[in-house]
Each structure stands twice: as C-alpha cells, then as structure tokens.
Write an enzyme that holds these catalytic residues in place. Structure first.
Site, PDB file in Angstrom:
ATOM      1  N   THR A   1       0.833  -1.186   0.000  1.00  0.00           N
ATOM      2  CA  THR A   1       0.000   0.000   0.000  1.00  0.00           C
ATOM      3  C   THR A   1       0.876   1.246   0.000  1.00  0.00           C
ATOM      4  O   THR A   1       1.937   1.255   0.624  1.00  0.00           O
ATOM      5  CB  THR A   1      -0.895   0.004   1.253  1.00  0.00           C
ATOM      6  OG1 THR A   1      -1.721  -1.162   1.228  1.00  0.00           O
ATOM      7  CG2 THR A   1      -1.771   1.242   1.318  1.00  0.00           C
TER       8      THR A   1
ATOM      9  N   THR B   1       4.364   4.333  -3.799  1.00  0.00           N
ATOM     10  CA  THR B   1       5.276   3.522  -4.618  1.00  0.00           C
ATOM     11  C   THR B   1       4.595   2.230  -5.046  1.00  0.00           C
ATOM     12  O   THR B   1       4.745   1.788  -6.195  1.00  0.00           O
ATOM     13  CB  THR B   1       6.580   3.232  -3.860  1.00  0.00           C
ATOM     14  OG1 THR B   1       7.094   4.453  -3.302  1.00  0.00           O
ATOM     15  CG2 THR B   1       7.638   2.653  -4.789  1.00  0.00           C
TER      16      THR B   1
ATOM     17  N   ASP C   1       6.359  -4.140  -1.994  1.00  0.00           N
ATOM     18  CA  ASP C   1       5.799  -3.030  -1.234  1.00  0.00           C
ATOM     19  C   ASP C   1       6.876  -1.984  -0.976  1.00  0.00           C
ATOM     20  O   ASP C   1       8.075  -2.272  -1.050  1.00  0.00           O
ATOM     21  CB  ASP C   1       5.233  -3.539   0.098  1.00  0.00           C
ATOM     22  CG  ASP C   1       4.267  -2.561   0.756  1.00  0.00           C
ATOM     23  OD1 ASP C   1       3.980  -1.508   0.158  1.00  0.00           O
ATOM     24  OD2 ASP C   1       3.811  -2.862   1.874  1.00  0.00           O
ATOM     25  N   GLY C   2       6.450  -0.782  -0.653  1.00  0.00           N
ATOM     26  CA  GLY C   2       7.362   0.296  -0.325  1.00  0.00           C
ATOM     27  C   GLY C   2       7.719   0.294   1.150  1.00  0.00           C
ATOM     28  O   GLY C   2       7.464  -0.667   1.876  1.00  0.00           O
TER      29      GLY C   2
ATOM     30  N   ASP D   1       8.639   3.307   4.631  1.00  0.00           N
ATOM     31  CA  ASP D   1       8.811   4.679   5.099  1.00  0.00           C
ATOM     32  C   ASP D   1      10.258   4.941   5.499  1.00  0.00           C
ATOM     33  O   ASP D   1      10.748   6.059   5.397  1.00  0.00           O
ATOM     34  CB  ASP D   1       7.869   4.950   6.276  1.00  0.00           C
ATOM     35  CG  ASP D   1       6.409   4.827   5.860  1.00  0.00           C
ATOM     36  OD1 ASP D   1       5.995   5.552   4.933  1.00  0.00           O
ATOM     37  OD2 ASP D   1       5.691   3.990   6.432  1.00  0.00           O
TER      38      ASP D   1
ATOM     39  N   GLY E   1       0.775   4.636   5.768  1.00  0.00           N
ATOM     40  CA  GLY E   1      -0.572   4.619   5.200  1.00  0.00           C
ATOM     41  C   GLY E   1      -1.580   3.880   6.062  1.00  0.00           C
ATOM     42  O   GLY E   1      -2.766   3.799   5.708  1.00  0.00           O
TER      43      GLY E   1
ATOM     44  N   GLU F   1      -0.095  -5.662   5.781  1.00  0.00           N
ATOM     45  CA  GLU F   1       1.189  -5.736   5.077  1.00  0.00           C
ATOM     46  C   GLU F   1       2.071  -6.791   5.730  1.00  0.00           C
ATOM     47  O   GLU F   1       2.723  -7.585   5.045  1.00  0.00           O
ATOM     48  CB  GLU F   1       1.878  -4.370   5.104  1.00  0.00           C
ATOM     49  CG  GLU F   1       1.201  -3.339   4.217  1.00  0.00           C
ATOM     50  CD  GLU F   1       1.751  -1.936   4.386  1.00  0.00           C
ATOM     51  OE1 GLU F   1       1.449  -1.102   3.526  1.00  0.00           O
ATOM     52  OE2 GLU F   1       2.458  -1.684   5.388  1.00  0.00           O
TER      53      GLU F   1
END
Length: 218
Positions: free
Chosen positions: A28, A31, A81-82, A84, A97, A103
């Site tokens: 999510t 990216t 996935d991206g 932070d 998010g 995740e």
C-alpha cells in the site's frame, strides 16, 4: 530524477521479480501504486494478487487484475511493497498509510519480499519517521503510556481507522538501535495488534531508486 521518477523506476524494476503463473502480494502507498499501474501491462502473466489494503485492492480491480482473499491462497511467490524507512540490514519502518498489519501478514506468507523505495527512505538508524502501532481502540491510552516508558512520544492519529477497525499511535523520537528486539517488545504490550517495524521479517531485496538509477541491495 525526481522522487516520483525514482518511484516509477523501482516499480518498473520490480516487474522482473514477478513469476509467471503465480499469485503475488502487493502493498500500500504511493510507490506500491506505481507498481500496480506497471503490473497492469503484464497482468496476463499472473493468476492474481493478494492486496494488503482495501485501497490497493480497488486500484487492482480498476486495472482488471484479479484480487484474491489470502485465505483462498496457499502460497505467494513474492510480496512487493514500499517503506517509510529502510536500513542496510533491510529492516523497515512501514505503516505511514495505516496498512501495517495486513502488510505484515502478506509479507509473512510470501516466499520473497521485495521492497521498492526511493533514496529518501534510506537511513543509518531507524526512527526519524514516527513508528506506527496499530492498537485495539479500548487499549489506546494504556498502550500509549507503555510506549512512553520505552522512550517514545506516542501521538494518536485522530480521525483515522484502519481497515481492521482499529486505531494508530505514531511513536515519535525513537532512535531504534535494535529493531528486532523493539518489534517484539512492542508486540507484547496487551492491546497492540502489531507495529510497523519489519525486522523479524525483513525485506529480502531492496530496489532503491537513486539519481543514478535503480540499485539492487540484498
């Protein structure tokens, strides 16, 4: 390259990790959204996707990509996935998010975890980005007091409800020297669902977008 161009570059590079005929997992965030948009071009190659949030599921469906419930899937070949924040050990902070629990579940089921991020997310020590902690609503104040004992300053993300119906506390001013240990300590606080440290299940591969192109770090 701009930050958005770096995100687009790593999203495109992640397509190389998509195996034909498999189910993949998708995270999510901005990216991950770029990756979903890129995936639309090769959607015929895969059986479908398990999404870590309702928002990602809706974006996938708009592209005509099949979305599966995790309970209906035996195996996920790769989770993309991206993050932070990410350090050299490929430990991550995720959850900006608010989708950290799903995740973490999808990452746990996946054979490989490919993190896609731009160079602004690369850090020596995790913690400048506030650490998200998902909590059961009735435990919010108690968990906040316990997190303060660990040296952080928890702030309730007011007006935000997770896809699981819970709340988020963002913990500021942590300097996380032992990510695995802190991940386990926070998860043992009664009322915590999980926290945004991905250290016990770190990424296997990092595709890092830089001004000089995409770097692969393992």
């Amino acid at each position: 390259m701009t930050q958005d161009e770096m995100k687009q570059a790593v999203a495109k590079a992640a397509l190389d990790y998509v195996e034909t005929g498999t189910v993949i997992g998708i995270g999510t965030g901005s990216t991950a959204n770029y990756f979903i948009d890129q995936l639309a071009d090769i959607k015929h190659k895969i059986e479908g996707v398990v999404a870590s949030s309702n928002a990602s599921a809706e974006r996938l469906k708009k592209h005509g990509i099949p979305v599966f419930d995790l309970n209906a899937v035996n195996e996920i070949s790769v989770y993309i996935d991206g993050a932070d924040e990410v350090n050299r050990h490929l430990h991550l902070i995720k959850g900006g998010g608010g989708a950290l629990t799903r995740e973490k579940i999808v990452a746990a089921v996946s054979k490989r975890f490919v993190c896609i991020a731009d160079e602004s997310k690369w850090v020596d020590v995790l913690g400048k980005f506030p650490l998200p902690v998902e909590v059961i609503p009735m435990a919010r104040s108690y968990v906040a007091r316990e997190l303060a004992k660990l040296g952080g300053q928890p702030v309730w993300r007011e007006g935000f409800i997770t896809d699981n119906g819970n709340l988020i506390l963002d913990v500021h001013n942590l300097r996380i020297m032992e990510p695995t240990k802190l991940e386990e300590t926070i998860n043992h606080i009664t009322g915590v669902v999980t926290n945004g440290l991905f250290a016990r299940r770190a990424a296997n591969v990092l595709l890092l977008g830089t001004k000089d192109g995409v770097k692969t770090i393992k």
